[in-house]
Motif scaffolding. Structure first.
Motif, PDB file in Angstrom:
ATOM      1  N   VAL A  43      22.773  47.940  37.614  1.00 58.00           N
ATOM      2  CA  VAL A  43      23.062  47.052  38.739  1.00 58.00           C
ATOM      3  C   VAL A  43      24.043  46.003  38.242  1.00 58.00           C
ATOM      4  O   VAL A  43      23.791  45.328  37.236  1.00 58.00           O
ATOM      5  CB  VAL A  43      21.792  46.392  39.301  1.00 58.00           C
ATOM      6  CG1 VAL A  43      22.158  45.420  40.420  1.00 58.00           C
ATOM      7  CG2 VAL A  43      20.823  47.441  39.821  1.00 58.00           C
ATOM      8  N   LEU A  44      25.164  45.854  38.956  1.00 53.32           N
ATOM      9  CA  LEU A  44      26.246  44.968  38.544  1.00 53.32           C
ATOM     10  C   LEU A  44      26.210  43.667  39.322  1.00 53.32           C
ATOM     11  O   LEU A  44      25.628  43.584  40.416  1.00 53.32           O
ATOM     12  CB  LEU A  44      27.596  45.647  38.771  1.00 53.32           C
ATOM     13  CG  LEU A  44      27.805  47.022  38.137  1.00 53.32           C
ATOM     14  CD1 LEU A  44      29.112  47.619  38.634  1.00 53.32           C
ATOM     15  CD2 LEU A  44      27.802  46.919  36.619  1.00 53.32           C
ATOM     16  N   GLY A  51      29.026  41.905  48.136  1.00 55.31           N
ATOM     17  CA  GLY A  51      27.648  41.804  48.590  1.00 55.31           C
ATOM     18  C   GLY A  51      26.728  42.771  47.890  1.00 55.31           C
ATOM     19  O   GLY A  51      27.077  43.419  46.894  1.00 55.31           O
ATOM     20  N   ASP A  52      25.484  42.866  48.404  1.00 51.10           N
ATOM     21  CA  ASP A  52      24.523  43.818  47.866  1.00 51.10           C
ATOM     22  C   ASP A  52      24.956  45.242  48.193  1.00 51.10           C
ATOM     23  O   ASP A  52      25.353  45.535  49.330  1.00 51.10           O
ATOM     24  CB  ASP A  52      23.135  43.567  48.460  1.00 51.10           C
ATOM     25  CG  ASP A  52      22.475  42.323  47.900  1.00 51.10           C
ATOM     26  OD1 ASP A  52      22.919  41.857  46.835  1.00 51.10           O
ATOM     27  OD2 ASP A  52      21.532  41.812  48.534  1.00 51.10           O
ATOM     28  N   VAL A  88      24.430  53.440  40.066  1.00 47.05           N
ATOM     29  CA  VAL A  88      25.100  52.139  40.010  1.00 47.05           C
ATOM     30  C   VAL A  88      24.931  51.449  41.357  1.00 47.05           C
ATOM     31  O   VAL A  88      25.112  52.061  42.415  1.00 47.05           O
ATOM     32  CB  VAL A  88      26.594  52.290  39.680  1.00 47.05           C
ATOM     33  CG1 VAL A  88      27.268  50.909  39.634  1.00 47.05           C
ATOM     34  CG2 VAL A  88      26.789  53.002  38.358  1.00 47.05           C
ATOM     35  N   GLY A  89      24.576  50.174  41.317  1.00 46.58           N
ATOM     36  CA  GLY A  89      24.496  49.343  42.504  1.00 46.58           C
ATOM     37  C   GLY A  89      25.024  47.962  42.199  1.00 46.58           C
ATOM     38  O   GLY A  89      25.525  47.693  41.096  1.00 46.58           O
ATOM     39  N   GLY A 114      19.120  50.122  32.695  1.00 44.90           N
ATOM     40  CA  GLY A 114      17.933  50.866  32.316  1.00 44.90           C
ATOM     41  C   GLY A 114      16.672  50.075  32.604  1.00 44.90           C
ATOM     42  O   GLY A 114      16.418  49.660  33.735  1.00 44.90           O
ATOM     43  N   ASP A 115      15.878  49.815  31.567  1.00 44.66           N
ATOM     44  CA  ASP A 115      14.603  49.105  31.723  1.00 44.66           C
ATOM     45  C   ASP A 115      14.737  47.599  31.563  1.00 44.66           C
ATOM     46  O   ASP A 115      13.727  46.885  31.542  1.00 44.66           O
ATOM     47  CB  ASP A 115      13.598  49.628  30.687  1.00 44.66           C
ATOM     48  CG  ASP A 115      13.306  51.099  30.872  1.00 44.66           C
ATOM     49  OD1 ASP A 115      13.339  51.581  32.017  1.00 44.66           O
ATOM     50  OD2 ASP A 115      13.039  51.781  29.857  1.00 44.66           O
ATOM     51  N   PHE A 116      15.968  47.095  31.449  1.00 43.00           N
ATOM     52  CA  PHE A 116      16.179  45.671  31.197  1.00 43.00           C
ATOM     53  C   PHE A 116      16.863  45.005  32.380  1.00 43.00           C
ATOM     54  O   PHE A 116      17.727  45.600  33.037  1.00 43.00           O
ATOM     55  CB  PHE A 116      17.041  45.465  29.945  1.00 43.00           C
ATOM     56  CG  PHE A 116      16.331  45.767  28.661  1.00 43.00           C
ATOM     57  CD1 PHE A 116      15.778  44.743  27.898  1.00 43.00           C
ATOM     58  CD2 PHE A 116      16.191  47.064  28.211  1.00 43.00           C
ATOM     59  CE1 PHE A 116      15.120  45.020  26.717  1.00 43.00           C
ATOM     60  CE2 PHE A 116      15.535  47.357  27.028  1.00 43.00           C
ATOM     61  CZ  PHE A 116      14.998  46.324  26.278  1.00 43.00           C
ATOM     62  N   LEU A 117      16.494  43.752  32.628  1.00 43.87           N
ATOM     63  CA  LEU A 117      17.182  42.913  33.591  1.00 43.87           C
ATOM     64  C   LEU A 117      18.051  41.908  32.850  1.00 43.87           C
ATOM     65  O   LEU A 117      17.653  41.357  31.815  1.00 43.87           O
ATOM     66  CB  LEU A 117      16.181  42.155  34.464  1.00 43.87           C
ATOM     67  CG  LEU A 117      15.391  42.950  35.498  1.00 43.87           C
ATOM     68  CD1 LEU A 117      14.465  42.015  36.265  1.00 43.87           C
ATOM     69  CD2 LEU A 117      16.309  43.692  36.451  1.00 43.87           C
ATOM     70  N   ARG A 118      19.238  41.676  33.402  1.00 43.90           N
ATOM     71  CA  ARG A 118      20.063  40.582  32.886  1.00 43.90           C
ATOM     72  C   ARG A 118      19.708  39.324  33.664  1.00 43.90           C
ATOM     73  O   ARG A 118      19.589  39.346  34.893  1.00 43.90           O
ATOM     74  CB  ARG A 118      21.546  40.893  33.056  1.00 43.90           C
ATOM     75  CG  ARG A 118      22.447  39.790  32.489  1.00 43.90           C
ATOM     76  CD  ARG A 118      23.907  40.107  32.681  1.00 43.90           C
ATOM     77  NE  ARG A 118      24.206  40.315  34.087  1.00 43.90           N
ATOM     78  CZ  ARG A 118      25.100  41.182  34.541  1.00 43.90           C
ATOM     79  NH1 ARG A 118      25.756  41.947  33.705  1.00 43.90           N
ATOM     80  NH2 ARG A 118      25.323  41.302  35.838  1.00 43.90           N
ATOM     81  N   VAL A 119      19.510  38.241  32.936  1.00 48.06           N
ATOM     82  CA  VAL A 119      19.136  36.979  33.570  1.00 48.06           C
ATOM     83  C   VAL A 119      20.160  35.917  33.194  1.00 48.06           C
ATOM     84  O   VAL A 119      20.706  35.904  32.090  1.00 48.06           O
ATOM     85  CB  VAL A 119      17.715  36.544  33.148  1.00 48.06           C
ATOM     86  CG1 VAL A 119      16.690  37.532  33.691  1.00 48.06           C
ATOM     87  CG2 VAL A 119      17.575  36.416  31.647  1.00 48.06           C
TER      88      VAL A 119
END
Length: 614
Positions: free
Chosen positions: A134-135, A184-185, A230-231, A280-285
């Motif tokens: 997710v970008l 946007g989303d 990809v989103g 993958g299994d990680f979120l960017r914060v």
């Protein structure tokens, strides 16, 4: 037949030998018996075992037989085809040789994949992205594939009409960094790719995604989808997640690094994080406008929809003394992330930084109370956009211990005093509390296993026991972190260290490495630490162990991420990698009680050297 029994510490190894026989026992351990001995390399590494004290030749070359009876010869040359390597052993005082032929086949390297020349093709295993992504708006994703050289290769992100070209980087490897046009989303979906002969129109024939190679007739196109999706998430500071009950680790990036990767900070439960992307299994914060990090999604849960984005503003901080420690109090009701990090300046003086994210500087009152004895000054500054830094400058040159505690209304940072050393005591360890951990444990966590089959967890236990005896003889109180053969989780071990209120922490391990390049290639002792103030402790132990054992110097290693050592900030911590169980000579010494006693004495002496310099 009777069994001769050789003892190594607490382990008994059975070695069957005919009573009165002149020939010694002899077996090959690698290449493994019963497995086809075949390789494409120009050499083979041979590992075997015989009766201790025997003379052994491998391929006509005399090799060292260690006290365990294990022997090795690395890089025995091979000719193409069948090879016979003669392994010979002779018992002490005997003229009789025991011979064991080792058959090794050197085969030709595998033939490279023959990709078609008269038709289009693509390698499905090379398709990227291969995981959910997710970008953020304007951010690109790598799209890549290996396909027919000189072809026209294009890709299209989900929801997009236009195809975008991929650039060939040589040998049919195509790549591009693609981004969504809108801000946007965008719902995540697969990336479409197509491969066409140069100069042809995009009339396509489908190719299976992610599987081997695909062909098409000339003047047609191959189409497929990348295995990942990809989103895009729009900019939304209130796409919030809450750290779960077990806490979470922040990472600088998602690089493949040993023992947990590039660690940034440990977050307590309840911390709020704004997510801006996924890999993958990680979120960017997003911690601040100029600082992002990664965290495993499994350690988070979506925040309530009405939760506002946290912003930290505090107008005052206070420093005071409480018994054996100083306390910095920060009024911090907002559940923002923070990082506590110890460093040293060019002059060698150590200091403690507390970096608070999603924060704006409003502090006009920094109170220093006379009861504070360990910290001479607290500095505060806006370190960058959305980042406030508090710096604690100690009275002494070095820090001993520190920890941070989150409360419902604030952040407490405690700085610990160095322990008092009894001047009249024979050892500076007298009266101190030392936590000792034997690495690994139980049948579920053996650790490394060398040629003799003795697991690392037992070697660690025997050395830890020897170290415990040394420390107690010096007057120290020892806290055993791993009792018996139990296998507590790493965070539980760290919790036990913290709760013990130990003044020092020693973790005992044995090293190992891949033996594909040779059994005798890597040897030696090494010592590890995580935090800059713990360098002096690890260095003192390292020097003593080198002098006492004569082992090669494998290094003094900092910034090491072993969880119990990383989480140990209240007491200086060192991880002892005694020697390599993967090296037959090192392993033989590790199985010798006299060697382990010398090593334990050296570790104790290193702790004493460190204490005398504080």
């Amino acid at each position: 037949m009777r069994a001769l029994r050789f003892w190594f510490g607490a382990a008994a190894l059975l070695w069957p030998v005919l009573a009165g026989a002149q020939a010694p026992a002899l077996e090959v351990l690698s290449p493994r018996p019963g497995e086809p001995a075949s390789t494409t390399r120009e050499f083979v590494n041979v590992l075997g075992r015989t009766t201790p004290g025997s003379t052994v030749r491998v391929g006509g070359e005399t090799v060292t037989v260690f006290s365990t009876g294990v022997f090795a010869r690395d890089r025995v040359p091979l000719q193409p085809g069948a090879n016979t390597i003669e392994i010979e052993a002779r018992a002490p005082g005997s003229s009789q040789w025991q011979r064991l032929p080792l058959q090794v086949e050197r085969s030709a390297p595998p033939t490279p994949v023959a990709w078609p020349t008269a038709a289009l093709w693509l390698d499905g295993s090379s398709l990227r992205p291969a995981e959910p992504v997710v970008l953020a708006p304007g951010e690109g994703v790598e799209v890549a594939v290996r396909a027919t050289p000189g072809a026209r290769v294009e890709a299209r992100l989900p929801g997009q009409k236009a195809w975008q070209p991929l650039t060939e980087r040589g040998n049919g490897r195509y790549r591009a960094l693609l981004a969504f046009e809108a801000g946007g989303d965008i719902t995540a979906g697969p990336v479409q790719l197509r491969v066409m002969a140069a100069g042809t129109a995009p009339t396509s024939a489908p190719a299976p995604a992610g599987k081997g190679k695909a062909r098409a007739k000339p003047n047609r196109a191959l189409t497929t989808e990348a295995p990942g999706t990809v989103g895009q998430w729009r900019d939304d500071p209130e796409r919030l997640y809450t750290v779960g009950a077990e806490g979470a680790e922040l990472l600088h990036g998602l690089h493949e690094v040993r023992l947990g990767g590039p660690f940034l900070a440990e977050l307590p439960a309840g911390t709020l994080l704004a997510a801006t992307g996924r890999r993958g299994d990680f979120l960017r914060v997003q911690l601040a406008p100029d600082t992002s990090a990664w965290v495993q999604e499994k350690n988070l849960q979506p925040a309530d929809a009405a939760t506002p984005a946290p912003q930290a503003v505090f107008t005052s901080v206070s420093l005071s003394g409480e018994g054996e420690h100083d306390l910095l109090s920060v009024p911090l009701a907002a559940r923002v992330p923070y990082r506590v990090h110890a460093s040293a300046g060019p002059d060698g003086r150590e200091f403690l930084d507390i970096e608070i994210y999603n924060a704006q500087l409003a502090t006009t009152w920094v109170s220093h109370r006379a009861s504070a004895k360990l910290v001479r000054q607290v500095l505060v500054e806006q370190a960058g956009p959305g980042r406030v830094r508090l710096r604690l400058l100690p009275q002494a040159t070095r820090l001993w211990g520190w920890r941070a505690e989150r409360t419902p209304t604030g952040l407490r940072v405690l700085v610990r005093a160095a322990p008092r050393i009894e001047a009249s005591a024979a050892s500076p360890l007298a009266g101190l509390r030392v936590a000792v951990e034997a690495g690994h444990g139980s049948s579920a966590n053996l650790g490394a296993v060398g040629a003799t089959g003795v697991p690392e967890k037992d070697i660690n236990r025997w050395t830890a026991d020897a170290l415990q005896a040394e420390l107690q003889a010096a007057g120290a109180q020892v806290v055993v972190i791993r009792e018996g053969d139990e296998n507590p989780p790493l965070r539980e071990r760290a919790r036990r260290v913290a709760e013990s209120q130990a003044h020092l922490f020693v973790s005992v391990h044995a090293n190992s490495t891949d033996t594909g390049a040779g059994f005798l290639r890597v040897s030696g002792t090494s010592h590890f630490y995580k935090h800059a103030p713990h360098h002096a402790l690890a260095a003192a132990v390292h020097q003593r162990v080198l002098a006492a054992t004569g082992l090669p110097d494998f290094g003094l290693v900092g910034n090491f991420n072993y969880t119990p050592v990383r989480l140990s900030t209240w007491a200086p911590a060192v991880l002892v990698e005694q020697a390599f169980v993967s090296h037959p000579g090192d392993e033989a010494q590790l199985l010798d009680p006299a060697f382990r006693a010398r090593l334990a004495q050296a570790v104790r002496a290193g702790l004493e050297d460190f204490l005398r310099t504080r």
